[in-house]
Motif scaffolding. Structure first.
Motif, mmCIF file in Angstrom:
data_model
loop_
_atom_site.group_PDB
_atom_site.id
_atom_site.type_symbol
_atom_site.label_atom_id
_atom_site.label_comp_id
_atom_site.label_asym_id
_atom_site.label_seq_id
_atom_site.Cartn_x
_atom_site.Cartn_y
_atom_site.Cartn_z
ATOM 1 N N ASN A 193 10.507 12.722 -0.848
ATOM 2 C CA ASN A 193 9.268 13.480 -0.977
ATOM 3 C C ASN A 193 8.504 12.967 -2.190
ATOM 4 O O ASN A 193 8.839 11.915 -2.744
ATOM 5 C CB ASN A 193 9.553 14.993 -1.060
ATOM 6 C CG ASN A 193 10.450 15.359 -2.222
ATOM 7 O OD1 ASN A 193 10.493 14.682 -3.249
ATOM 8 N ND2 ASN A 193 11.189 16.462 -2.079
ATOM 9 N N GLY A 194 7.475 13.695 -2.590
ATOM 10 C CA GLY A 194 6.613 13.238 -3.673
ATOM 11 C C GLY A 194 7.293 13.139 -5.022
ATOM 12 O O GLY A 194 6.700 12.614 -5.972
ATOM 13 N N LYS A 195 8.540 13.598 -5.138
ATOM 14 C CA LYS A 195 9.289 13.497 -6.383
ATOM 15 C C LYS A 195 10.401 12.452 -6.317
ATOM 16 O O LYS A 195 11.246 12.375 -7.205
ATOM 17 C CB LYS A 195 9.881 14.866 -6.754
ATOM 18 C CG LYS A 195 8.824 15.925 -7.037
ATOM 19 C CD LYS A 195 9.454 17.248 -7.439
ATOM 20 C CE LYS A 195 8.387 18.302 -7.737
ATOM 21 N NZ LYS A 195 8.981 19.601 -8.129
ATOM 22 N N LEU A 254 6.418 0.710 5.602
ATOM 23 C CA LEU A 254 7.159 1.094 4.405
ATOM 24 C C LEU A 254 6.817 2.501 3.946
ATOM 25 O O LEU A 254 5.683 2.962 4.114
ATOM 26 C CB LEU A 254 6.848 0.121 3.260
ATOM 27 C CG LEU A 254 7.157 -1.354 3.511
ATOM 28 C CD1 LEU A 254 6.809 -2.173 2.276
ATOM 29 C CD2 LEU A 254 8.617 -1.556 3.900
ATOM 30 N N LEU A 255 7.801 3.154 3.357
ATOM 31 C CA LEU A 255 7.605 4.420 2.664
ATOM 32 C C LEU A 255 7.652 4.115 1.177
ATOM 33 O O LEU A 255 8.670 3.649 0.654
ATOM 34 C CB LEU A 255 8.703 5.412 3.048
ATOM 35 C CG LEU A 255 8.558 6.828 2.497
ATOM 36 C CD1 LEU A 255 7.312 7.508 3.076
ATOM 37 C CD2 LEU A 255 9.795 7.664 2.807
ATOM 38 N N LEU A 256 6.534 4.392 0.481
ATOM 39 C CA LEU A 256 6.357 3.919 -0.885
ATOM 40 C C LEU A 256 5.931 5.043 -1.820
ATOM 41 O O LEU A 256 5.226 5.976 -1.418
ATOM 42 C CB LEU A 256 5.275 2.831 -0.940
ATOM 43 C CG LEU A 256 5.499 1.578 -0.105
ATOM 44 C CD1 LEU A 256 4.210 0.774 -0.015
ATOM 45 C CD2 LEU A 256 6.610 0.732 -0.710
ATOM 46 N N GLN A 257 6.344 4.914 -3.065
ATOM 47 C CA GLN A 257 5.802 5.678 -4.185
ATOM 48 C C GLN A 257 5.142 4.640 -5.102
ATOM 49 O O GLN A 257 5.746 3.597 -5.385
ATOM 50 C CB GLN A 257 6.931 6.387 -4.921
ATOM 51 C CG GLN A 257 6.518 7.305 -6.048
ATOM 52 C CD GLN A 257 6.160 8.706 -5.596
ATOM 53 O OE1 GLN A 257 5.038 8.916 -5.161
ATOM 54 N NE2 GLN A 257 7.092 9.650 -5.710
ATOM 55 N N TYR A 258 3.917 4.879 -5.549
ATOM 56 C CA TYR A 258 3.249 3.821 -6.296
ATOM 57 C C TYR A 258 2.257 4.348 -7.315
ATOM 58 O O TYR A 258 1.833 5.497 -7.288
ATOM 59 C CB TYR A 258 2.523 2.853 -5.344
ATOM 60 C CG TYR A 258 1.264 3.423 -4.730
ATOM 61 C CD1 TYR A 258 0.020 3.234 -5.342
ATOM 62 C CD2 TYR A 258 1.306 4.159 -3.555
ATOM 63 C CE1 TYR A 258 -1.139 3.769 -4.798
ATOM 64 C CE2 TYR A 258 0.158 4.686 -3.004
ATOM 65 C CZ TYR A 258 -1.062 4.493 -3.621
ATOM 66 O OH TYR A 258 -2.201 5.028 -3.090
ATOM 67 N N LYS A 259 1.884 3.432 -8.218
ATOM 68 C CA LYS A 259 0.881 3.692 -9.244
ATOM 69 C C LYS A 259 0.180 2.378 -9.547
ATOM 70 O O LYS A 259 0.825 1.317 -9.600
ATOM 71 C CB LYS A 259 1.560 4.237 -10.505
ATOM 72 C CG LYS A 259 0.668 4.426 -11.723
ATOM 73 C CD LYS A 259 1.502 4.947 -12.895
ATOM 74 C CE LYS A 259 0.725 5.013 -14.194
ATOM 75 N NZ LYS A 259 1.556 5.516 -15.311
ATOM 76 N N GLY A 260 -1.159 2.428 -9.727
ATOM 77 C CA GLY A 260 -1.912 1.226 -10.014
ATOM 78 C C GLY A 260 -2.814 1.401 -11.224
ATOM 79 O O GLY A 260 -3.435 2.455 -11.396
ATOM 80 N N GLY A 276 1.085 13.750 -4.823
ATOM 81 C CA GLY A 276 2.327 14.366 -4.358
ATOM 82 C C GLY A 276 2.685 13.962 -2.951
ATOM 83 O O GLY A 276 3.573 14.551 -2.338
ATOM 84 N N GLN A 277 2.016 12.935 -2.423
ATOM 85 C CA GLN A 277 2.259 12.465 -1.062
ATOM 86 C C GLN A 277 2.677 11.010 -1.091
ATOM 87 O O GLN A 277 2.002 10.164 -1.694
ATOM 88 C CB GLN A 277 1.000 12.621 -0.207
ATOM 89 C CG GLN A 277 0.580 14.064 0.021
ATOM 90 C CD GLN A 277 -0.660 14.135 0.889
ATOM 91 O OE1 GLN A 277 -1.543 13.287 0.815
ATOM 92 N NE2 GLN A 277 -0.725 15.152 1.725
ATOM 93 N N LEU A 278 3.786 10.712 -0.430
ATOM 94 C CA LEU A 278 4.232 9.332 -0.346
ATOM 95 C C LEU A 278 3.303 8.527 0.557
ATOM 96 O O LEU A 278 2.639 9.076 1.438
ATOM 97 C CB LEU A 278 5.659 9.282 0.201
ATOM 98 C CG LEU A 278 6.713 10.016 -0.636
ATOM 99 C CD1 LEU A 278 8.065 9.960 0.060
ATOM 100 C CD2 LEU A 278 6.811 9.416 -2.034
ATOM 101 N N ALA A 279 3.249 7.235 0.321
ATOM 102 C CA ALA A 279 2.446 6.335 1.150
ATOM 103 C C ALA A 279 3.323 5.763 2.249
ATOM 104 O O ALA A 279 4.395 5.215 1.972
ATOM 105 C CB ALA A 279 1.872 5.211 0.292
#
Length: 337
Positions: A193-195, A254-260, A276-279
């Motif tokens: 999830n988002g965490k 892909l299921l990703l958590q990211y920051k740019g 709070g939402q995965l990509a």
């Protein structure tokens, strides 16, 4: 939706990607139905299914006669007597992991068969685990309602009546009639999830000319520290945490958590942590820097990308990103869908 900023495609494709639970296992859906909806097109994309509210009961469910350990391929007896018209859910092995909530992605192995004949119509055992979002209509209603509240590392058996499975039309290619109750044994391997964070091993970040990325795995956004000096002119794709999963293929979703962030200022311009939402997107629909930088990387990893303008948005400004910007990304590859 902020996630569209990493898409190379038009916004209409975002809706397709966000609602897609298929992956490179197209041959699976061609031969038998997965839990991804009431019926499937040849591409494996689920068609919408009704989701009537279910009364959940504890049984009856058929006996598991072989493969009784967690993540062992089970053998399930034929159902005896008349199955319940309600959703029967039995926790066969109680896990000790976190509870599944609606909106979580679950990664499972499963086996599905017909109550009256014990004919197995689909299984993920022996191939890659199955991952999809739960509680949002992307899987059949029996899964959406029966899996919420279960714990990771649990084995759950479901006896699903037609209204909560493949409907009154059934699924002819799998031999499922519209009157058939279907039985699933589901082993919950993980949930995201988002965490969620990647779970790989830290890799040394010794090049002072490149950004440094935090190695925390607590679900909070990792820090990205951009050095002073000129940005690289070529793509950089380095492990921060190296996972032990399969290598990403160019055709994967892909299921990703990211920051740019921007190289010039270090200012954040996009983040899944904030929403709070995965990509969840096909890699082929993302910017070229992501396509080239993530292909070959292992699932379970955190990757730092330095993406030059020609592999991002070039001379065009985009959602707060100035023209000709070099971008720095931190990406956690959580799963392949």
């Amino acid at each position: 939706m902020r996630r569209r900023s990493v898409l190379a495609a038009v916004p209409a494709l975002l809706l397709t990607a966000a609602g897609c639970g298929s992956n490179d296992k197209k041959s699976d859906s061609a031969s038998s139905p997965s839990p991804s909806g009431s019926s499937q097109s040849p591409s494996g994309t689920p068609t919408p299914s009704a989701s009537p509210s279910a009364k959940i009961v504890s049984g009856p469910v058929p006996a598991i006669t072989g493969g009784t350990g967690f993540n062992q391929k089970p053998t399930v007896a034929k159902g005896t007597g008349t199955p319940s018209t309600d959703l029967a859910v039995k926790t066969v092995i109680q896990g000790d992991g976190p509870k599944i909530a609606a909106g979580d992605y679950i990664q499972v192995n499963y086996l599905g068969q017909i109550w009256s004949t014990a004919k197995v119509f689909d299984t993920s055992f022996g191939r890659a685990p199955y991952t999809n979002v739960i509680g949002e209509g992307k899987v059949i209603p029996g899964w959406d309602q029966g899996m919420v509240g279960q714990k990771v590392k649990s084995r759950v058996e479901l006896a699903i009546p037609p209204a909560l499975g493949y409907g009154s039309s059934g699924n002819a290619q799998a031999g499922i009639k519209g009157t058939d109750t279907i039985v699933f044994v589901v082993d919950v391997l993980n949930r995201f999830n988002g965490k969620s964070s990647a779970n790989g091993k830290p890799v040394a970040q010794s090049d002072a000319s490149l950004p440094k990325v935090g190695t925390n795995t607590d679900g909070k956004p990792p820090a990205i520290t951009v050095p002073k000096g000129k940005a690289p002119t070529k793509l950089v794709a380095n492990y921060v945490l190296e996972g032990d999963g399969p290598a990403v293929k160019a055709t994967d979703t892909l299921l990703l958590q990211y920051k740019g962030v921007l190289w010039t200022t270090g200012k954040e311009f996009d983040s899944s942590y904030k929403t709070g939402q995965l990509a969840a997107f096909p890699l082929a629909q993302l910017i070229k820097g992501w396509q080239q930088g993530l292909a070959g990387k292992k699932v379970g990893s955190r990757v730092m990308l330095v993406t030059p303008p020609d592999l991002a948005y070039g001379s065009q400004a985009n959602n707060g990103i100035p023209a000709n910007s070099t971008l720095v990304f931190c990406l956690d590859i959580l799963a392949v869908l």
